[in-house]
Design a protein around this motif. Structure first.
Motif, mmCIF file in Angstrom:
data_model
loop_
_atom_site.group_PDB
_atom_site.id
_atom_site.type_symbol
_atom_site.label_atom_id
_atom_site.label_comp_id
_atom_site.label_asym_id
_atom_site.label_seq_id
_atom_site.Cartn_x
_atom_site.Cartn_y
_atom_site.Cartn_z
ATOM 1 N N MET A 1 0.844 -1.191 0.000
ATOM 2 C CA MET A 1 0.000 0.000 0.000
ATOM 3 C C MET A 1 0.885 1.249 0.000
ATOM 4 O O MET A 1 1.886 1.302 0.713
ATOM 5 C CB MET A 1 -0.923 -0.005 1.232
ATOM 6 N N HIS A 2 0.508 2.254 -0.781
ATOM 7 C CA HIS A 2 1.242 3.515 -0.824
ATOM 8 C C HIS A 2 0.589 4.481 0.167
ATOM 9 O O HIS A 2 -0.591 4.801 0.053
ATOM 10 C CB HIS A 2 1.224 4.117 -2.232
ATOM 11 N N ILE A 3 1.372 4.924 1.139
ATOM 12 C CA ILE A 3 0.863 5.825 2.169
ATOM 13 C C ILE A 3 1.647 7.123 2.135
ATOM 14 O O ILE A 3 2.885 7.119 2.126
ATOM 15 C CB ILE A 3 0.966 5.188 3.571
ATOM 16 N N THR A 4 0.930 8.237 2.102
ATOM 17 C CA THR A 4 1.564 9.551 2.126
ATOM 18 C C THR A 4 1.414 10.160 3.509
ATOM 19 O O THR A 4 0.307 10.255 4.046
ATOM 20 C CB THR A 4 0.938 10.481 1.073
ATOM 21 N N VAL A 5 2.536 10.560 4.092
ATOM 22 C CA VAL A 5 2.560 11.212 5.397
ATOM 23 C C VAL A 5 2.746 12.699 5.176
ATOM 24 O O VAL A 5 3.710 13.132 4.519
ATOM 25 C CB VAL A 5 3.696 10.654 6.279
ATOM 26 N N LEU A 6 1.827 13.483 5.695
ATOM 27 C CA LEU A 6 1.894 14.935 5.571
ATOM 28 C C LEU A 6 2.604 15.497 6.792
ATOM 29 O O LEU A 6 2.083 15.474 7.903
ATOM 30 C CB LEU A 6 0.477 15.514 5.467
ATOM 31 N N GLY A 7 3.813 15.997 6.605
ATOM 32 C CA GLY A 7 4.576 16.573 7.703
ATOM 33 C C GLY A 7 5.874 15.827 7.945
ATOM 34 O O GLY A 7 5.882 14.599 8.097
ATOM 35 N N GLY A 8 6.992 16.577 7.985
ATOM 36 C CA GLY A 8 8.302 15.983 8.176
ATOM 37 C C GLY A 8 8.945 16.319 9.506
ATOM 38 O O GLY A 8 10.173 16.373 9.621
ATOM 39 N N HIS A 24 5.060 -1.021 3.850
ATOM 40 C CA HIS A 24 4.370 -0.091 2.967
ATOM 41 C C HIS A 24 5.347 0.781 2.172
ATOM 42 O O HIS A 24 6.474 1.042 2.607
ATOM 43 C CB HIS A 24 3.441 0.819 3.777
ATOM 44 N N GLN A 25 4.872 1.250 1.036
ATOM 45 C CA GLN A 25 5.574 2.282 0.279
ATOM 46 C C GLN A 25 5.157 3.620 0.872
ATOM 47 O O GLN A 25 3.964 3.918 0.946
ATOM 48 C CB GLN A 25 5.182 2.210 -1.191
ATOM 49 N N VAL A 26 6.112 4.420 1.309
ATOM 50 C CA VAL A 26 5.789 5.641 2.059
ATOM 51 C C VAL A 26 6.420 6.866 1.409
ATOM 52 O O VAL A 26 7.588 6.850 1.009
ATOM 53 C CB VAL A 26 6.265 5.536 3.527
ATOM 54 N N THR A 27 5.620 7.931 1.325
ATOM 55 C CA THR A 27 6.094 9.240 0.873
ATOM 56 C C THR A 27 5.818 10.257 1.972
ATOM 57 O O THR A 27 4.715 10.289 2.520
ATOM 58 C CB THR A 27 5.376 9.681 -0.413
ATOM 59 N N VAL A 28 6.812 11.078 2.297
ATOM 60 C CA VAL A 28 6.662 12.145 3.297
ATOM 61 C C VAL A 28 6.745 13.484 2.578
ATOM 62 O O VAL A 28 7.678 13.721 1.794
ATOM 63 C CB VAL A 28 7.750 12.063 4.380
ATOM 64 N N GLN A 244 -0.008 16.996 -8.010
ATOM 65 C CA GLN A 244 -0.917 16.163 -7.227
ATOM 66 C C GLN A 244 -0.263 14.814 -6.893
ATOM 67 O O GLN A 244 0.382 14.195 -7.729
ATOM 68 C CB GLN A 244 -2.202 15.932 -8.024
ATOM 69 N N ILE A 245 -0.435 14.393 -5.618
ATOM 70 C CA ILE A 245 0.093 13.112 -5.160
ATOM 71 C C ILE A 245 -1.078 12.194 -4.860
ATOM 72 O O ILE A 245 -1.942 12.510 -4.040
ATOM 73 C CB ILE A 245 0.954 13.268 -3.888
ATOM 74 N N VAL A 246 -1.109 11.049 -5.521
ATOM 75 C CA VAL A 246 -2.153 10.045 -5.300
ATOM 76 C C VAL A 246 -1.588 8.939 -4.408
ATOM 77 O O VAL A 246 -0.435 8.526 -4.574
ATOM 78 C CB VAL A 246 -2.628 9.455 -6.646
ATOM 79 N N ALA A 247 -2.391 8.484 -3.445
ATOM 80 C CA ALA A 247 -1.947 7.411 -2.556
ATOM 81 C C ALA A 247 -3.144 6.600 -2.085
ATOM 82 O O ALA A 247 -4.298 6.998 -2.275
ATOM 83 C CB ALA A 247 -1.186 7.988 -1.368
ATOM 84 N N ASP A 248 -2.854 5.467 -1.440
ATOM 85 C CA ASP A 248 -3.916 4.611 -0.911
ATOM 86 C C ASP A 248 -4.392 5.076 0.461
ATOM 87 O O ASP A 248 -5.530 4.832 0.851
ATOM 88 C CB ASP A 248 -3.418 3.165 -0.809
ATOM 89 N N ALA A 249 -3.515 5.728 1.203
ATOM 90 C CA ALA A 249 -3.871 6.228 2.536
ATOM 91 C C ALA A 249 -3.016 7.447 2.848
ATOM 92 O O ALA A 249 -1.938 7.655 2.251
ATOM 93 C CB ALA A 249 -3.678 5.140 3.596
#
Length: 419
Positions: A1-8, A24-28, A244-249
């Motif tokens: 699952m691709h999860i985007t975390v908002l905030g570093g 998970h695949q994670v983007t911050v 735009q960033i698309v993610a699963d969660a």
């Protein structure tokens, strides 16, 4: 699952770590050029579960008035920044200023904070992170006997929750912090919390981010979040100034700025930016410097030892998102470090910093799910973001993974405000 975390900040990076560890695949995403550049950058350096207490409690409104009348006030209200949102948040906080709410909120905070301390122990076994960490406890110092007399209620809560603590006379305080021998006549005693720790939150977050990258976490820095996009009960994407960033969660860990982003999808959370200040000073005389963290209860200022520096943090100012650093706000933190540890550090070489602590009216963070099935919150930690960071992150990661959390989730979600 691709999860985007908002905030570093430390909450976002810690969340990314646990999510990446679970496969998970994670983007911050963060607007700053590197991680931990805002509230996580210059905080007091305390990892203090035992010091987890709600701001709102019996008698606090009267105490706040008294604090504001002190020459060196630990609490201030910037009337120029007063608006409807500020008044609404203050009203909600005042509603928690009673014994029943205080006890409920303190128990919730301690539940998260104690768990987070255990997570720090586990992480140190797994990773060798250099963040100038020390595991030597916190010493709360009292200048007046009436402060010790009023301490019994907090001690009872510590006993009920099984938290190790030691009530000390000044000789006992000096045995743990030898440099206090030079000023022992200024204090009457202390409360030591031996399970507490210290460390540079900025260094920790930076080091953990490097470990995240080894697990494939992608950091989109210098990227400003604009809004979330929802459809059919889910968040489908986040708009940024880079596209735009698309993610699963999605996980919102934006601290004081969380309400701005969440409002774009109709979620209202009572998180307010409480302004704090700190000084970071080079140590000049090792024999006069602290060994761990000392909290001056009178001025609500913490003095924390790093390797060759002292971090002094304190002052709570209601000033909305004002990030100015007026020199007059240095007064109490300047005074405490020089009064408590004279000759230890060079105040003239101090780095003066300010940051916004994301505070809820009940001082408990907001963790877990929302009305959107794939949007999760990890925000609202107030002055205890560093203390609660790993526990909060692991808790949220477990919820995302449909795993039973290690601690009771009661009262930690956004639902407590709408029940």
């Amino acid at each position: 699952m691709h999860i985007t975390v908002l905030g570093g900040g430390v909450l976002g990076v810690a969340t990314a770590w646990y999510l990446a560890k679970s496969g998970h695949q994670v983007t911050v995403i963060d607007r700053q050029p590197s991680v931990a550049q805002e509230t996580s950058h210059g905080n007091a350096g305390m990892i203090s579960p035992g010091y987890s207490s709600p701001w709102a409690g019996p008698g606090v409104p009267l105490k706040a008035i008294g604090w504001m009348m002190q020459d060196l006030s630990p609490f201030m209200i910037n009337m120029k920044e007063m608006d409807g949102y500020t008044l609404s948040w203050m009203t909600k906080m005042l509603a928690n200023c009673n014994t029943r709410s205080y006890q409920i909120n303190k128990a919730r905070m301690l539940r998260v904070a104690e768990y987070s301390r255990d997570c720090f122990v586990d992480l140190r076994k797994e990773l060798n992170l250099d963040y100038e960490g020390r595991q030597q406890g916190t010493l709360q110092l009292f200048r007046k006997q009436k402060q010790i007399d009023a301490l019994q209620k907090d001690i009872e809560v510590l006993k009920q929750l099984g938290i190790d603590h030691q009530a000390l006379d000044m000789d006992g305080c000096v045995s743990h912090e030898p440099a206090l021998k030079y000023v022992k006549d200024k204090f009457v005693g202390g409360l030591r919390l031996p399970g507490d720790e210290t460390g540079d939150c900025f260094k920790f977050t930076t080091e953990l981010a490097k470990q995240c990258e080894t697990l494939g976490v992608k950091f989109l820095l210098n990227t400003t979040i604009q809004n979330l996009n929802a459809s059919n009960g889910k968040i489908v994407s986040v708009n940024t100034d880079k596209g735009q960033i698309v993610a699963d969660a999605f996980v919102c860990a934006l601290g004081s700025y969380s309400p701005h982003t969440l409002k774009t999808v109709g979620i209202d959370i009572p998180v307010y930016p409480i302004k704090g200040y700190s000084l970071t000073l080079p140590i000049e005389d090792e024999s006069r410097a602290p060994q761990s963290t000392i909290m001056d209860e009178t001025y609500k200022v913490a003095v924390t030892r790093f390797a060759d520096r002292i971090r002094v943090g304190g002052t709570a100012e209601i000033a909305s998102f004002n990030l100015e650093r007026p020199l007059k706000r240095r007064a109490s933190i300047d005074f405490v470090v020089q009064d408590m540890f004279p000759g230890a550090a060079d105040v003239a070489k101090a780095e003066f910093w300010t940051g916004l602590r994301p505070m809820t009216p009940d001082s408990t963070p907001i963790l877990g799910g929302t009305k959107y099935s794939n949007l999760f919150l990890n925000t609202g930690h107030g002055t205890l973001g560093w203390t609660m960071s790993l526990g909060s992150a692991k808790f949220v990661a477990d919820i995302i993974n449909n795993k039973q959390p290690d601690i009771d989730p009661e009262g930690l979600s956004i639902e407590r405000y709408y029940g």
